[in-house]
Design a protein around this motif. Sequence first.
Motif, PDB file in Angstrom:
ATOM      1  N   SER A 176     -36.201  13.484 -16.315  1.00  0.00           N
ATOM      2  CA  SER A 176     -36.635  12.882 -17.573  1.00  0.00           C
ATOM      3  C   SER A 176     -37.887  13.614 -18.039  1.00  0.00           C
ATOM      4  CB  SER A 176     -36.879  11.378 -17.412  1.00  0.00           C
ATOM      5  OG  SER A 176     -36.629  10.740 -18.657  1.00  0.00           O
ATOM      6  N   GLY A 177     -38.533  13.044 -19.068  1.00  0.00           N
ATOM      7  CA  GLY A 177     -39.667  13.750 -19.664  1.00  0.00           C
ATOM      8  C   GLY A 177     -40.869  13.846 -18.743  1.00  0.00           C
ATOM      9  N   SER A 178     -41.149  12.796 -17.982  1.00  0.00           N
ATOM     10  CA  SER A 178     -42.346  12.823 -17.154  1.00  0.00           C
ATOM     11  C   SER A 178     -42.258  13.863 -16.028  1.00  0.00           C
ATOM     12  CB  SER A 178     -42.657  11.426 -16.626  1.00  0.00           C
ATOM     13  OG  SER A 178     -42.894  10.570 -17.731  1.00  0.00           O
TER      14      SER A 178
ATOM     15  N   LEU B  93     -48.864   9.792 -21.979  1.00  0.00           N
ATOM     16  CA  LEU B  93     -49.420   9.439 -20.665  1.00  0.00           C
ATOM     17  C   LEU B  93     -49.457  10.635 -19.722  1.00  0.00           C
ATOM     18  CD1 LEU B  93     -47.682   6.062 -19.740  1.00  0.00           C
ATOM     19  CD2 LEU B  93     -50.140   6.454 -19.922  1.00  0.00           C
ATOM     20  N   THR B  94     -48.379  11.440 -19.761  1.00  0.00           N
ATOM     21  CA  THR B  94     -48.300  12.592 -18.845  1.00  0.00           C
ATOM     22  C   THR B  94     -49.242  13.716 -19.259  1.00  0.00           C
ATOM     23  OG1 THR B  94     -46.452  13.492 -20.124  1.00  0.00           O
ATOM     24  CG2 THR B  94     -45.898  12.189 -18.171  1.00  0.00           C
ATOM     25  N   HIS B  95     -49.942  13.554 -20.374  1.00  0.00           N
ATOM     26  CA  HIS B  95     -50.929  14.560 -20.774  1.00  0.00           C
ATOM     27  C   HIS B  95     -52.297  14.198 -20.201  1.00  0.00           C
ATOM     28  CE1 HIS B  95     -48.259  15.521 -24.562  1.00  0.00           C
ATOM     29  NE2 HIS B  95     -47.611  15.629 -23.413  1.00  0.00           N
ATOM     30  N   GLY B  96     -52.284  13.572 -19.039  1.00  0.00           N
ATOM     31  CA  GLY B  96     -53.525  13.391 -18.302  1.00  0.00           C
ATOM     32  C   GLY B  96     -54.210  12.060 -18.493  1.00  0.00           C
TER      33      GLY B  96
ATOM     34  N   CYS C  54     -46.162  23.390 -25.403  1.00  0.00           N
ATOM     35  CA  CYS C  54     -45.966  22.318 -26.386  1.00  0.00           C
ATOM     36  C   CYS C  54     -44.968  21.319 -25.826  1.00  0.00           C
ATOM     37  CB  CYS C  54     -45.444  22.893 -27.707  1.00  0.00           C
ATOM     38  SG  CYS C  54     -44.951  21.594 -28.861  1.00  0.00           S
ATOM     39  N   ASP C  55     -45.352  20.054 -25.802  1.00  0.00           N
ATOM     40  CA  ASP C  55     -44.433  18.985 -25.417  1.00  0.00           C
ATOM     41  C   ASP C  55     -43.851  18.404 -26.707  1.00  0.00           C
ATOM     42  OD1 ASP C  55     -43.121  16.736 -24.615  1.00  0.00           O
ATOM     43  OD2 ASP C  55     -44.801  15.863 -23.503  1.00  0.00           O
ATOM     44  N   ALA C  56     -42.668  18.905 -27.058  1.00  0.00           N
ATOM     45  CA  ALA C  56     -42.017  18.524 -28.326  1.00  0.00           C
ATOM     46  C   ALA C  56     -41.032  17.367 -28.138  1.00  0.00           C
ATOM     47  CB  ALA C  56     -41.308  19.732 -28.932  1.00  0.00           C
ATOM     48  N   SER C  57     -41.233  16.587 -27.064  1.00  0.00           N
ATOM     49  CA  SER C  57     -40.274  15.522 -26.712  1.00  0.00           C
ATOM     50  C   SER C  57     -39.832  14.669 -27.892  1.00  0.00           C
ATOM     51  CB  SER C  57     -40.900  14.587 -25.677  1.00  0.00           C
ATOM     52  OG  SER C  57     -40.937  15.216 -24.431  1.00  0.00           O
ATOM     53  N   HIS C  58     -40.791  14.270 -28.707  1.00  0.00           N
ATOM     54  CA  HIS C  58     -40.449  13.349 -29.787  1.00  0.00           C
ATOM     55  C   HIS C  58     -39.644  14.019 -30.886  1.00  0.00           C
ATOM     56  CE1 HIS C  58     -41.633   9.163 -30.323  1.00  0.00           C
ATOM     57  NE2 HIS C  58     -42.200   9.357 -29.158  1.00  0.00           N
ATOM     58  N   TYR C  59     -40.028  15.238 -31.243  1.00  0.00           N
ATOM     59  CA  TYR C  59     -39.520  15.801 -32.506  1.00  0.00           C
ATOM     60  C   TYR C  59     -38.683  17.067 -32.317  1.00  0.00           C
ATOM     61  CZ  TYR C  59     -43.765  18.588 -31.778  1.00  0.00           C
ATOM     62  OH  TYR C  59     -44.734  19.395 -31.224  1.00  0.00           O
TER      63      TYR C  59
ATOM     64  N   SER D 158     -34.383  14.968 -23.871  1.00  0.00           N
ATOM     65  CA  SER D 158     -33.124  15.197 -24.594  1.00  0.00           C
ATOM     66  C   SER D 158     -32.648  13.956 -25.330  1.00  0.00           C
ATOM     67  CB  SER D 158     -32.051  15.675 -23.598  1.00  0.00           C
ATOM     68  OG  SER D 158     -32.117  14.959 -22.388  1.00  0.00           O
ATOM     69  N   HIS D 159     -33.326  12.814 -25.132  1.00  0.00           N
ATOM     70  CA  HIS D 159     -32.779  11.547 -25.642  1.00  0.00           C
ATOM     71  C   HIS D 159     -33.456  11.012 -26.895  1.00  0.00           C
ATOM     72  CE1 HIS D 159     -35.708  10.904 -22.364  1.00  0.00           C
ATOM     73  NE2 HIS D 159     -36.170   9.918 -23.084  1.00  0.00           N
ATOM     74  N   LYS D 160     -34.438  11.709 -27.434  1.00  0.00           N
ATOM     75  CA  LYS D 160     -35.133  11.149 -28.606  1.00  0.00           C
ATOM     76  C   LYS D 160     -34.482  11.708 -29.876  1.00  0.00           C
ATOM     77  CE  LYS D 160     -39.102  10.200 -25.711  1.00  0.00           C
ATOM     78  NZ  LYS D 160     -40.498  10.496 -25.355  1.00  0.00           N
ATOM     79  N   SER D 161     -35.211  12.510 -30.668  1.00  0.00           N
ATOM     80  CA  SER D 161     -34.600  12.965 -31.923  1.00  0.00           C
ATOM     81  C   SER D 161     -33.410  13.899 -31.697  1.00  0.00           C
ATOM     82  CB  SER D 161     -35.647  13.635 -32.814  1.00  0.00           C
ATOM     83  OG  SER D 161     -36.352  14.622 -32.107  1.00  0.00           O
TER      84      SER D 161
HETATM   85  C1  LIG Z   1     -41.182  10.385 -24.183  1.00  0.00           C
HETATM   86  C2  LIG Z   1     -42.178  11.420 -23.857  1.00  0.00           C
HETATM   87  C3  LIG Z   1     -42.337  11.893 -22.539  1.00  0.00           C
HETATM   88  C4  LIG Z   1     -41.747  11.232 -21.326  1.00  0.00           C
HETATM   89  O1  LIG Z   1     -40.427  11.043 -21.273  1.00  0.00           O
HETATM   90  P1  LIG Z   1     -39.764  10.004 -20.246  1.00  0.00           P
HETATM   91  O2  LIG Z   1     -38.346  10.404 -20.316  1.00  0.00           O
HETATM   92  O3  LIG Z   1     -40.036   8.645 -20.794  1.00  0.00           O
HETATM   93  O4  LIG Z   1     -40.363  10.207 -18.904  1.00  0.00           O
HETATM   94  C5  LIG Z   1     -43.204  12.949 -22.334  1.00  0.00           C
HETATM   95  N1  LIG Z   1     -43.885  13.498 -23.346  1.00  0.00           N
HETATM   96  C6  LIG Z   1     -43.790  13.037 -24.616  1.00  0.00           C
HETATM   97  C7  LIG Z   1     -44.591  13.677 -25.689  1.00  0.00           C
HETATM   98  C8  LIG Z   1     -42.932  12.003 -24.905  1.00  0.00           C
HETATM   99  O5  LIG Z   1     -42.856  11.548 -26.167  1.00  0.00           O
END
Ligand SMILES: *Cc1c(COP(=O)(O)O)cnc(C)c1O
Length: 419
Positions: free
Chosen positions: A97-99, A127-130, A200-205, A229-232
């Motif tokens: 997952s993202g974390s 949160l994972t950004h420290g 770059c953590d582009a998870s959201h977009y 992979s599960h957001k946008s």
């Molecule tokens: C959602 C998100 C994550 C973490 O993803 P999880 O799958 O919930 O662990 C990490 N970084 C950013 C910027 C996110 O938006």
Amino acid sequence: MRAFYDLLSATDPEVFATLAGEENRQRLGIELIPSENYTYPEVLAALGSVFTNKYSEGYPGRRYYGGQEFTDQIENLARQRACAVFGCEHANVQPLSGSPMNQAVYLGLLEPGDTILAMDLSHGGHLTHGAPVSHMGRLFNFVRYKTNPGDGAIDFDVVRALAREHKPRLVLCGYTSYPRDLDYAAFKAIADEVGAYTMCDASHYAGLVAGGVMRNPFDAGFDVVTTTSHKSLRGPRGGMILCRKALGPAIDKSVFPGLQGGPHMNVIAGIAITLGKALAPEFKVYAAQVLANARRLGAELAGRGVSLITGGTDNHMLVANTQASFGLDGRTAEELLDEAGLTTNKQIIPDDPNPPLRPSGIRLGTPAATTRGMGEAEMVKLAGWIAEVLASPTDAAKRAAVRAEVAQLCGRFPVPGLE
Ligand SMILES: *Cc1c(COP(=O)(O)O)cnc(C)c1O
């Protein structure tokens, strides 16, 4: 699907009841949490496929178990498609997952104790950004930049000064609650000045990057881009690390065997399907509609007196200061909207004076509603309902009336896979 439901309702009615309840919740309410989406029916099928039976520790061509003919093919396909979608040289599609995805990058490229320059949590960072409560915050020395009070822009003179003072080994950008696109070239120039990696953590977009309506960090020469992979993107729950070829071996080793064991091959099959969809022309239309819907929702809310962080949006998300607009903390606003069939989430705002479980705002996003086929006309309705519900917190009848209207609208826009 039907056969599965019949089987489950016969063999385990207790579990079946929760699944049926959740389906109904998703069908009858409008999902406005910006990190959520409705995945493709093909992905739901891949998640429930026999790929879940297989152990595949290692990478294609270098596995620790036999029987990998088809798992190798599906993982290679996912990796190739990821590189094609994002224009990069190397992709790791195994993060669970993202974390763990972000943890794998830090642990693969840095040493414990190294300094990472990242966005402050209350200003939009993840949160994972420290964040001090995260384990990464214990392992690495995070220094944080903030956004300007007022317009909410990132002041690169401040970022540069922090970089010169603290000499980070990694400059990190990307966010979980910030409604603007980023100047990657500015981050890259600062990182180059101090000899730091760029991530770059582009998870959201990432879906909006894939669809060509937001900037791509690789165009500015970034080293690493991570995304869920599960957001946008609309895929299964998972993570991807995309990077320059030279960093590939260190990243791969960090994911496995560094941090994880067997990858979830059913999820990787779902990621391959998702990326195939992201390469099709229809996805550009989707991404453009997500953005147009967010801009319209923002403009309509602002027109009804809702105060938005940075005044609007360049992406799929809006952060509204409900405390300033309605005298309601974010938790109360979230609960009132929930009662009306509109799902949002409470959200801390920059330097929020209120505690995290009762912050000053809420976060809204358009990926899920857009997946159902909603357009700008529906955003106008949504904005009206949100403003009405929040403006009259003691009016339960109002919430019930909106809930009925929401259910009616949902009937016209079925959830993919739940028709
Ligand atoms: C959602 C998100 C994550 C973490 O993803 P999880 O799958 O919930 O662990 C990490 N970084 C950013 C910027 C996110 O938006």
